[in-house]
Design a protein around this motif. Structure first.
Motif, PDB file in Angstrom:
ATOM      1  N   VAL A  58      57.539  -7.508  66.763  1.00 24.57           N
ATOM      2  CA  VAL A  58      58.458  -6.576  67.416  1.00 24.57           C
ATOM      3  C   VAL A  58      59.148  -5.660  66.419  1.00 24.57           C
ATOM      4  O   VAL A  58      60.040  -4.896  66.786  1.00 24.57           O
ATOM      5  CB  VAL A  58      59.509  -7.316  68.261  1.00 24.57           C
ATOM      6  N   GLY A  59      58.736  -5.717  65.152  1.00 24.53           N
ATOM      7  CA  GLY A  59      59.316  -4.835  64.153  1.00 24.53           C
ATOM      8  C   GLY A  59      60.800  -5.084  63.944  1.00 24.53           C
ATOM      9  O   GLY A  59      61.308  -6.191  64.137  1.00 24.53           O
ATOM     10  N   THR A  60      61.487  -4.016  63.569  1.00 21.32           N
ATOM     11  CA  THR A  60      62.903  -4.179  63.221  1.00 21.32           C
ATOM     12  C   THR A  60      63.809  -4.233  64.451  1.00 21.32           C
ATOM     13  O   THR A  60      65.032  -4.331  64.299  1.00 21.32           O
ATOM     14  CB  THR A  60      63.377  -3.038  62.296  1.00 21.32           C
ATOM     15  N   LYS A  61      63.251  -4.208  65.631  1.00 22.49           N
ATOM     16  CA  LYS A  61      64.068  -4.410  66.834  1.00 22.49           C
ATOM     17  C   LYS A  61      64.775  -5.762  66.789  1.00 22.49           C
ATOM     18  O   LYS A  61      65.881  -5.915  67.309  1.00 22.49           O
ATOM     19  CB  LYS A  61      63.201  -4.327  68.087  1.00 22.49           C
ATOM     20  N   LEU A  62      64.145  -6.745  66.147  1.00 22.62           N
ATOM     21  CA  LEU A  62      64.748  -8.084  66.112  1.00 22.62           C
ATOM     22  C   LEU A  62      66.078  -8.091  65.352  1.00 22.62           C
ATOM     23  O   LEU A  62      66.911  -8.978  65.569  1.00 22.62           O
ATOM     24  CB  LEU A  62      63.777  -9.108  65.528  1.00 22.62           C
ATOM     25  N   LEU A  63      66.302  -7.100  64.490  1.00 23.26           N
ATOM     26  CA  LEU A  63      67.572  -7.049  63.759  1.00 23.26           C
ATOM     27  C   LEU A  63      68.747  -6.765  64.688  1.00 23.26           C
ATOM     28  O   LEU A  63      69.901  -7.042  64.335  1.00 23.26           O
ATOM     29  CB  LEU A  63      67.511  -5.982  62.664  1.00 23.26           C
ATOM     30  N   LEU A  64      68.474  -6.238  65.883  1.00 25.37           N
ATOM     31  CA  LEU A  64      69.548  -5.935  66.828  1.00 25.37           C
ATOM     32  C   LEU A  64      70.016  -7.172  67.580  1.00 25.37           C
ATOM     33  O   LEU A  64      70.973  -7.098  68.352  1.00 25.37           O
ATOM     34  CB  LEU A  64      69.093  -4.872  67.828  1.00 25.37           C
ATOM     35  N   THR A  65      69.351  -8.278  67.370  1.00 27.57           N
ATOM     36  CA  THR A  65      69.742  -9.514  68.059  1.00 27.57           C
ATOM     37  C   THR A  65      70.786 -10.298  67.266  1.00 27.57           C
ATOM     38  O   THR A  65      71.094 -11.440  67.609  1.00 27.57           O
ATOM     39  CB  THR A  65      68.514 -10.415  68.308  1.00 27.57           C
ATOM     40  N   GLU A  66      71.347  -9.687  66.243  1.00 34.10           N
ATOM     41  CA  GLU A  66      72.320 -10.388  65.406  1.00 34.10           C
ATOM     42  C   GLU A  66      73.588 -10.739  66.172  1.00 34.10           C
ATOM     43  O   GLU A  66      74.377 -11.585  65.727  1.00 34.10           O
ATOM     44  CB  GLU A  66      72.680  -9.513  64.203  1.00 34.10           C
ATOM     45  N   ASN A  67      73.792 -10.119  67.340  1.00 31.49           N
ATOM     46  CA  ASN A  67      74.956 -10.461  68.158  1.00 31.49           C
ATOM     47  C   ASN A  67      74.702 -11.682  69.025  1.00 31.49           C
ATOM     48  O   ASN A  67      75.526 -12.052  69.855  1.00 31.49           O
ATOM     49  CB  ASN A  67      75.353  -9.274  69.041  1.00 31.49           C
ATOM     50  N   GLY A  68      73.521 -12.321  68.851  1.00 24.15           N
ATOM     51  CA  GLY A  68      73.202 -13.523  69.596  1.00 24.15           C
ATOM     52  C   GLY A  68      72.407 -13.284  70.859  1.00 24.15           C
ATOM     53  O   GLY A  68      72.052 -14.229  71.556  1.00 24.15           O
ATOM     54  N   ASN A  69      72.098 -12.011  71.163  1.00 17.20           N
ATOM     55  CA  ASN A  69      71.323 -11.691  72.364  1.00 17.20           C
ATOM     56  C   ASN A  69      69.836 -11.851  72.059  1.00 17.20           C
ATOM     57  O   ASN A  69      69.128 -10.888  71.769  1.00 17.20           O
ATOM     58  CB  ASN A  69      71.630 -10.265  72.827  1.00 17.20           C
ATOM     59  N   LEU A  70      69.369 -13.088  72.152  1.00 21.05           N
ATOM     60  CA  LEU A  70      68.008 -13.439  71.724  1.00 21.05           C
ATOM     61  C   LEU A  70      67.045 -13.675  72.883  1.00 21.05           C
ATOM     62  O   LEU A  70      65.862 -13.931  72.653  1.00 21.05           O
ATOM     63  CB  LEU A  70      68.066 -14.719  70.877  1.00 21.05           C
ATOM     64  N   ASP A  71      67.511 -13.570  74.098  1.00 17.23           N
ATOM     65  CA  ASP A  71      66.720 -14.028  75.239  1.00 17.23           C
ATOM     66  C   ASP A  71      65.560 -13.101  75.607  1.00 17.23           C
ATOM     67  O   ASP A  71      64.673 -13.505  76.356  1.00 17.23           O
ATOM     68  CB  ASP A  71      67.614 -14.230  76.464  1.00 17.23           C
ATOM     69  N   THR A  72      65.590 -11.856  75.150  1.00 15.79           N
ATOM     70  CA  THR A  72      64.536 -10.918  75.557  1.00 15.79           C
ATOM     71  C   THR A  72      63.533 -10.595  74.460  1.00 15.79           C
ATOM     72  O   THR A  72      62.472 -10.057  74.748  1.00 15.79           O
ATOM     73  CB  THR A  72      65.146  -9.597  76.055  1.00 15.79           C
ATOM     74  N   ILE A  73      63.843 -10.918  73.225  1.00 11.06           N
ATOM     75  CA  ILE A  73      62.968 -10.498  72.128  1.00 11.06           C
ATOM     76  C   ILE A  73      61.588 -11.166  72.215  1.00 11.06           C
ATOM     77  O   ILE A  73      60.577 -10.599  71.791  1.00 11.06           O
ATOM     78  CB  ILE A  73      63.646 -10.777  70.756  1.00 11.06           C
ATOM     79  N   GLY A  74      61.535 -12.365  72.804  1.00 11.03           N
ATOM     80  CA  GLY A  74      60.250 -13.031  73.001  1.00 11.03           C
ATOM     81  C   GLY A  74      59.380 -12.305  74.016  1.00 11.03           C
ATOM     82  O   GLY A  74      58.146 -12.276  73.895  1.00 11.03           O
ATOM     83  N   ILE A  75      60.012 -11.706  75.037  1.00  9.26           N
ATOM     84  CA  ILE A  75      59.261 -10.894  76.000  1.00  9.26           C
ATOM     85  C   ILE A  75      58.598  -9.735  75.285  1.00  9.26           C
ATOM     86  O   ILE A  75      57.425  -9.413  75.524  1.00  9.26           O
ATOM     87  CB  ILE A  75      60.184 -10.372  77.120  1.00  9.26           C
ATOM     88  N   ASP A  76      59.341  -9.101  74.389  1.00  9.99           N
ATOM     89  CA  ASP A  76      58.783  -7.988  73.614  1.00  9.99           C
ATOM     90  C   ASP A  76      57.528  -8.409  72.863  1.00  9.99           C
ATOM     91  O   ASP A  76      56.531  -7.686  72.833  1.00  9.99           O
ATOM     92  CB  ASP A  76      59.814  -7.477  72.608  1.00  9.99           C
ATOM     93  N   CYS A  77      57.579  -9.571  72.240  1.00 13.30           N
ATOM     94  CA  CYS A  77      56.452 -10.026  71.430  1.00 13.30           C
ATOM     95  C   CYS A  77      55.207 -10.239  72.291  1.00 13.30           C
ATOM     96  O   CYS A  77      54.108  -9.825  71.923  1.00 13.30           O
ATOM     97  CB  CYS A  77      56.823 -11.305  70.694  1.00 13.30           C
ATOM     98  N   VAL A  78      55.383 -10.870  73.437  1.00 12.02           N
ATOM     99  CA  VAL A  78      54.259 -11.069  74.355  1.00 12.02           C
ATOM    100  C   VAL A  78      53.728  -9.721  74.823  1.00 12.02           C
ATOM    101  O   VAL A  78      52.518  -9.475  74.835  1.00 12.02           O
ATOM    102  CB  VAL A  78      54.681 -11.926  75.562  1.00 12.02           C
ATOM    103  N   ALA A  79      54.646  -8.827  75.194  1.00  7.70           N
ATOM    104  CA  ALA A  79      54.258  -7.526  75.739  1.00  7.70           C
ATOM    105  C   ALA A  79      53.407  -6.729  74.760  1.00  7.70           C
ATOM    106  O   ALA A  79      52.401  -6.117  75.149  1.00  7.70           O
ATOM    107  CB  ALA A  79      55.505  -6.729  76.115  1.00  7.70           C
ATOM    108  N   MET A  80      53.799  -6.726  73.502  1.00  5.35           N
ATOM    109  CA  MET A  80      53.083  -5.923  72.517  1.00  5.35           C
ATOM    110  C   MET A  80      51.643  -6.391  72.346  1.00  5.35           C
ATOM    111  O   MET A  80      50.753  -5.603  72.017  1.00  5.35           O
ATOM    112  CB  MET A  80      53.818  -5.952  71.173  1.00  5.35           C
ATOM    113  N   CYS A  81      51.401  -7.665  72.586  1.00  5.18           N
ATOM    114  CA  CYS A  81      50.043  -8.209  72.475  1.00  5.18           C
ATOM    115  C   CYS A  81      49.241  -8.001  73.758  1.00  5.18           C
ATOM    116  O   CYS A  81      48.126  -7.474  73.736  1.00  5.18           O
ATOM    117  CB  CYS A  81      50.095  -9.701  72.140  1.00  5.18           C
ATOM    118  N   VAL A  82      49.807  -8.406  74.887  1.00  7.28           N
ATOM    119  CA  VAL A  82      49.026  -8.388  76.131  1.00  7.28           C
ATOM    120  C   VAL A  82      48.790  -6.972  76.638  1.00  7.28           C
ATOM    121  O   VAL A  82      47.760  -6.696  77.267  1.00  7.28           O
ATOM    122  CB  VAL A  82      49.673  -9.262  77.224  1.00  7.28           C
TER     123      VAL A  82
END
Length: 338
Positions: A58-82
């Motif tokens: 997901v590239g550097t988008k994951l750096l925006l989860t530093e506020n603890g909002n981690l619940d959607t970044i896994g969706i991004d990872c799946v999406a980029m592949c499928v």
């Protein structure tokens, strides 16, 4: 009793807990999670099955989860592949994740919750993965995530460049926002050049905090597009990821063709205007980097245009006729209205 490995910063028990968490939150097909390799039986009914694979992060988008909002970044990872697999005309079958971090704790469960949700949206099975605790490589709160997915298609149903013909209509399917591309530029614009914070509220975004908008997960197109593939209504698909229109659209047709696209034909999420305003970017720059409101563009026979639009616009997805394929004269992508 001393534990030298734990004393060095690695707690193997935390990894076992993660495996247990995944098993408890996924289908029976995850039963082999924890083995040395993920197993998947090729479905019956295919005459000449071809497996198509993709891996991404997901590239550097994951750096925006530093506020603890981690619940959607896994969706991004799946999406980029499928979504890449779908663009080849294949149905995603299964997915594996790789998460590395300085300390395995509850953040990994939050990330994996997104992975599980993404697999559900894609109709793909999560059959394994790896969670690596790597002190000194990462800080305790730092992590990276990558994914790997495999799909399947009949050999004669694979979307090849020669399938797209002069005169084909281009149909764009709405994105959910920025998806997972261009975030190094996004972070520079908002957090370095303009000194905004994740909880900043920009007037153009209404009641949403900036971080909430930027972390909107990437749309997964599998359930929208698979019916079209099953009915052989699509000649080609471009997944609009890094490189925007100029890099991705030509990937679906041969060098003697070009795409004429009218950028006034669809509605764009307000985030794109916000990025352009605060980044002081030219129109052309925007289409070189971002999806600009269209996560996928399909090439279809004009005879099937109305049918395809009707199928796509049945639910929450929005689709528009945005252009056509023509004989190439100069550039492979010509944007009208930019």
């Amino acid at each position: 009793m001393s534990n030298p490995y734990k004393d060095a910063g690695v707690d193997v028990e935390s990894g076992y807990k993660i495996s247990k968490f995944v098993k408890q939150n996924t289908s029976d097909k995850s039963a082999n999670i924890g083995n040395f390799g993920g197993m998947y039986e090729i479905p019956e009914g295919y005459k000449q099955p071809v497996l198509i694979s993709s891996n991404d992060g997901v590239g550097t988008k994951l750096l925006l989860t530093e506020n603890g909002n981690l619940d959607t970044i896994g969706i991004d990872c799946v999406a980029m592949c499928v979504n890449d697999i779908l663009a080849q005309g294949a149905k995603p079958l299964y997915f594996l994740d790789y998460i590395s971090t300085g300390k395995i704790d509850d953040k990994v469960k939050h990330i994996l919750s997104g992975v599980i949700e993404g697999c559900d949206q894609a109709g793909a099975d999560l059959i394994g993965g790896e969670t690596a605790e790597m002190p000194d490589v990462y800080g305790e709160n730092n992590y990276d995530i990558a994914g790997f997915s495999v799909g399947i298609a009949e050999k004669d149903a694979i979307l090849r460049k020669e399938n797209v013909k002069d005169g084909d209509v281009l149909i764009g399917i709405s994105s959910s926002g920025l998806h997972s591309n261009g975030y190094s530029l996004i972070r520079k614009i908002f957090f370095k050049d303009n000194d905004f914070k994740l909880d900043s509220k920009l007037p153009e975004l209404g009641d949403k905090e900036l971080g909430e908008t930027l972390l909107t997960p990437t749309k997964i197109y599998v359930k929208d597009v698979l019916p079209l593939l099953s009915d052989k209504l699509v000649h080609g698909i471009a997944h609009i990821t890094g490189g925007g229109f100029y890099e991705n659209v030509p990937r679906m047709f041969s060098n003697d063709l070009a795409a004429h696209i009218d950028v006034t034909r669809w509605s764009k999420d307000e985030i794109f205007d916000v990025v352009q305003k605060y980044g002081n970017l030219k129109n052309d720059d925007m289409y070189h980097v971002f999806n600009m409101g269209l996560g996928m563009i399909l090439a279809v026979d004009p005879v099937n245009e109305s049918k395809v639009l009707s199928i796509l616009n049945q639910g929450k997805t929005h689709a528009w006729p945005v252009g056509k394929i023509v004989k190439r004269r100069t550039n492979p992508v010509e944007l009208m209205g930019v």
